[in-house]
Design a protein around this motif. Structure first.
Motif, PDB file in Angstrom:
ATOM      1  N   SER A 147     -12.559 -23.561 -37.481  1.00 49.54           N
ATOM      2  CA  SER A 147     -12.614 -24.471 -36.334  1.00 49.54           C
ATOM      3  C   SER A 147     -11.866 -23.812 -35.181  1.00 49.54           C
ATOM      4  CB  SER A 147     -11.970 -25.816 -36.672  1.00 49.54           C
ATOM      5  OG  SER A 147     -12.626 -26.432 -37.772  1.00 49.54           O
ATOM      6  N   VAL A 148     -12.475 -23.808 -34.004  1.00 47.74           N
ATOM      7  CA  VAL A 148     -11.902 -23.109 -32.852  1.00 47.74           C
ATOM      8  C   VAL A 148     -11.910 -24.029 -31.643  1.00 47.74           C
ATOM      9  CG1 VAL A 148     -11.970 -21.011 -31.463  1.00 47.74           C
ATOM     10  CG2 VAL A 148     -12.959 -21.001 -33.757  1.00 47.74           C
ATOM     11  N   TRP A 149     -10.795 -24.041 -30.918  1.00 49.29           N
ATOM     12  CA  TRP A 149     -10.750 -24.787 -29.676  1.00 49.29           C
ATOM     13  C   TRP A 149      -9.646 -24.245 -28.776  1.00 49.29           C
ATOM     14  CZ3 TRP A 149      -8.906 -26.630 -34.313  1.00 49.29           C
ATOM     15  CH2 TRP A 149      -7.574 -27.058 -34.356  1.00 49.29           C
ATOM     16  N   SER A 150      -9.729 -24.576 -27.504  1.00 47.99           N
ATOM     17  CA  SER A 150      -8.685 -24.263 -26.535  1.00 47.99           C
ATOM     18  C   SER A 150      -8.107 -25.561 -26.027  1.00 47.99           C
ATOM     19  CB  SER A 150      -9.253 -23.458 -25.362  1.00 47.99           C
ATOM     20  OG  SER A 150      -9.750 -22.214 -25.801  1.00 47.99           O
ATOM     21  N   GLU A 151      -6.788 -25.571 -25.809  1.00 46.13           N
ATOM     22  CA  GLU A 151      -6.149 -26.784 -25.337  1.00 46.13           C
ATOM     23  C   GLU A 151      -4.983 -26.415 -24.440  1.00 46.13           C
ATOM     24  OE1 GLU A 151      -3.024 -27.619 -28.991  1.00 46.13           O
ATOM     25  OE2 GLU A 151      -4.993 -28.566 -29.059  1.00 46.13           O
ATOM     26  N   THR A 152      -4.609 -27.342 -23.577  1.00 45.00           N
ATOM     27  CA  THR A 152      -3.412 -27.139 -22.778  1.00 45.00           C
ATOM     28  C   THR A 152      -2.208 -27.508 -23.625  1.00 45.00           C
ATOM     29  OG1 THR A 152      -3.413 -29.391 -21.905  1.00 45.00           O
ATOM     30  CG2 THR A 152      -4.667 -27.735 -20.683  1.00 45.00           C
ATOM     31  N   THR A 153      -1.056 -26.934 -23.299  1.00 52.30           N
ATOM     32  CA  THR A 153       0.161 -27.243 -24.056  1.00 52.30           C
ATOM     33  C   THR A 153       0.995 -28.310 -23.361  1.00 52.30           C
ATOM     34  OG1 THR A 153       1.293 -25.424 -22.953  1.00 52.30           O
ATOM     35  CG2 THR A 153       0.289 -24.960 -25.090  1.00 52.30           C
ATOM     36  N   SER A 154       0.441 -28.943 -22.354  1.00 53.32           N
ATOM     37  CA  SER A 154       1.156 -30.025 -21.685  1.00 53.32           C
ATOM     38  C   SER A 154       1.028 -31.300 -22.508  1.00 53.32           C
ATOM     39  CB  SER A 154       0.572 -30.251 -20.284  1.00 53.32           C
ATOM     40  OG  SER A 154      -0.774 -30.690 -20.387  1.00 53.32           O
ATOM     41  N   THR A 155       1.753 -32.336 -22.085  1.00 52.17           N
ATOM     42  CA  THR A 155       1.686 -33.607 -22.818  1.00 52.17           C
ATOM     43  C   THR A 155       0.306 -34.229 -22.702  1.00 52.17           C
ATOM     44  OG1 THR A 155       2.567 -34.720 -20.859  1.00 52.17           O
ATOM     45  CG2 THR A 155       4.148 -34.069 -22.568  1.00 52.17           C
ATOM     46  N   ASP A 156      -0.382 -33.934 -21.614  1.00 51.93           N
ATOM     47  CA  ASP A 156      -1.739 -34.443 -21.426  1.00 51.93           C
ATOM     48  C   ASP A 156      -2.728 -33.374 -21.878  1.00 51.93           C
ATOM     49  OD1 ASP A 156      -3.957 -35.874 -20.660  1.00 51.93           O
ATOM     50  OD2 ASP A 156      -3.837 -35.262 -18.552  1.00 51.93           O
TER      51      ASP A 156
END
Length: 464
Positions: free
Chosen positions: A56-65
């Motif tokens: 499973s692959v994804w990109s996400e921000t590391t902020s609270t949102d």
């Protein structure tokens, strides 16, 4: 939000707060770019000679949102080289790929790995080992880190020569960058390289030692002062660019002994400094080379030019991470592996969970890192056959593995003779006598290892 390999941003790094002060000259880059994390989650389910692998692959921000972004088409094409496209799917914004493999693992995340199964009548032994990205040529790795430092210095020297009008101030800044900062960055890179080599032993303790050494190094060279630690921690925990810029300005003036004046006022203005650095970096061959590489890896779509996503300030941050933080817990790119092996491994560098009967690993990976390695070795007894022969399970774990490897080392004729020896025995037989009597006709010492292993296991079982 930047979307390229040099994306970075503010993120806590356990045990490395002091080390981060090193990047005072890079503050404008670090605080003006966004932070994106790429996550690779791998589920492994062994089944005899093959293993089912789900990625499973994804990109996400590391902020609270947190916002998860789908993968671009070029990356989907990469993963579909290794998995049947009929089996991949989208779960929310996470792309999921699955397949069954024997022997060599796919180079989906990057690196190399294998799953190997050895069977025998008394049970099986399996080996899993996988390197994720990284550089296992240590000389080449150190050379790359030094090259990254040299690129940082080249970018900053180009900026200083074009931005600072006062000749005396510019010359002093150039000497500092070309000699002191270049040397100190390379020395701290070597400290971090040593930390990376030892972090598998006890990452938290090794991290504390690294932080202490780096802090002492920086304090001796007047990058930081111990009495300023409370302020430094406050600045680095804030998201205020002006606080970072003010700290940078004060540190440079103090360290170089330059009187306050208009010539260095730019260092105290975060927005002006960032714009100046961007303009300067775009003029360099380093920028043009990295931009071309980025555009090759990220072709522009019909809606616009991919160069718009490539912020020149990301070069400083990327080279700094490549040179100095080869093994941090910053988590820009993360691999999370779970192996459902069913029985506790007798050898692994992962974390065993008794409830799920699985081993897990989670680590940051990057092409500049010393490779992340996941390995596990486990044995699965054939309980039914061992109970038929011995009345109970006498071989398991590492002892069973020793037996399996011995058994798989026999040639076909020898294996037939050994299997025949076991064909008519029962738990009531005098095992010691039978074992003492068995010999391979053409290799009289070959049975000694298995004879001793089984004798010790049977004796231990009787005493328990």
């Amino acid at each position: 939000m930047l979307r390229f390999i040099y994306v970075t941003g503010e993120s806590p790094m356990h045990g490395h707060a002091a080390a981060r002060v090193l990047f005072l000259s890079l503050v404008a880059a670090l605080i003006s770019t966004g932070c994106t994390r790429k996550v690779y989650e791998i589920q492994l389910k062994p089944d005899g000679k093959s293993i089912e692998r789900t990625l499973s692959v994804w990109s996400e921000t590391t902020s609270t949102d947190k916002k998860i972004s789908p993968l671009p088409e070029w990356e989907l094409r990469h993963f579909r080289q290794y998995y049947n496209s009929d089996n991949d799917r989208l779960e929310g914004d996470k792309h999921v790929f699955s397949g069954r493999f024997e022997g060599e693992m796919p180079q989906d995340v990057g690196g190399a790995g294998s799953y190997t199964y050895f069977g025998s009548p008394l049970g099986s032994t399996s080996l899993y080992s996988e390197r994720f990205r990284g550089e296992d040529d240590l000389q080449a790795s150190m050379a790359k880190r030094n090259q990254a430092v040299d690129k940082i210095i080249a970018l900053l020297l180009h900026w200083a020569r074009n931005e600072l009008p006062d000749l005396e101030t510019r010359q002093r800044i150039e000497v500092f960058l070309d000699q002191d900062l270049r040397r100190d960055l390379k020395n701290l890179s070597a400290y971090c390289w040593t930390h990376a080599m030892l972090s598998d032993l006890d990452e938290q303790e090794v991290g504390k030692r690294l932080a202490a050494r780096v802090a002492q190094y920086l304090a001796e060279r007047d990058y930081v002062r111990w009495q300023e630690v409370p302020r430094l921690l406050r600045v680095f925990s804030s998201e205020d660019p002006e606080q970072f810029a003010g700290l940078l300005h004060e540190t440079v003036i103090r360290k170089l002994g330059i009187p306050e004046g208009e010539s260095l006022a730019i260092l105290a203005d975060a927005e002006r400094l960032a714009n100046s650095l961007r303009k300067s970096f775009r003029e360099t061959e380093i920028y043009r080379t990295e931009l071309a590489r980025y555009q090759e890896e990220h072709p522009a779509d019909d809606e616009g030019d991919s160069s718009e996503e490539f912020d020149p300030l990301g070069l400083l941050a990327g080279f700094a991470l490549e040179a100095t933080l080869p093994k941090s817990s910053s988590g820009w790119t993360v691999v999370d592996v779970n192996l459902e092996c069913g029985t506790e491994p007798f050898g692994t560098n992962g974390t065993w969970d008794e409830e799920s009967k699985s081993v897990s690993w989670k680590d940051s990976i990057d092409d500049a890192n010393i490779p992340v390695l996941s390995f596990a070795a486990w044995s699965q007894p054939d309980v039914e056959n061992q109970e038929r022969l011995f009345g109970s399970t006498v071989l398991s774990g590492e002892e069973l593995a020793k037996y399996v490897f011995w058994y798989r080392g026999l040639n076909e004729s020898e294996r037939e003779q050994w299997d025949e020896f076991f064909s008519d025995v029962t738990p009531d037989d005098d095992w010691q006598e039978r074992l003492d009597q068995f010999e391979f006709p053409e290799a009289d010492q070959l049975a000694e290892f298995a004879r001793r292993l089984l004798s010790e296991a049977l004796t231990k079982t009787k005493t328990e």
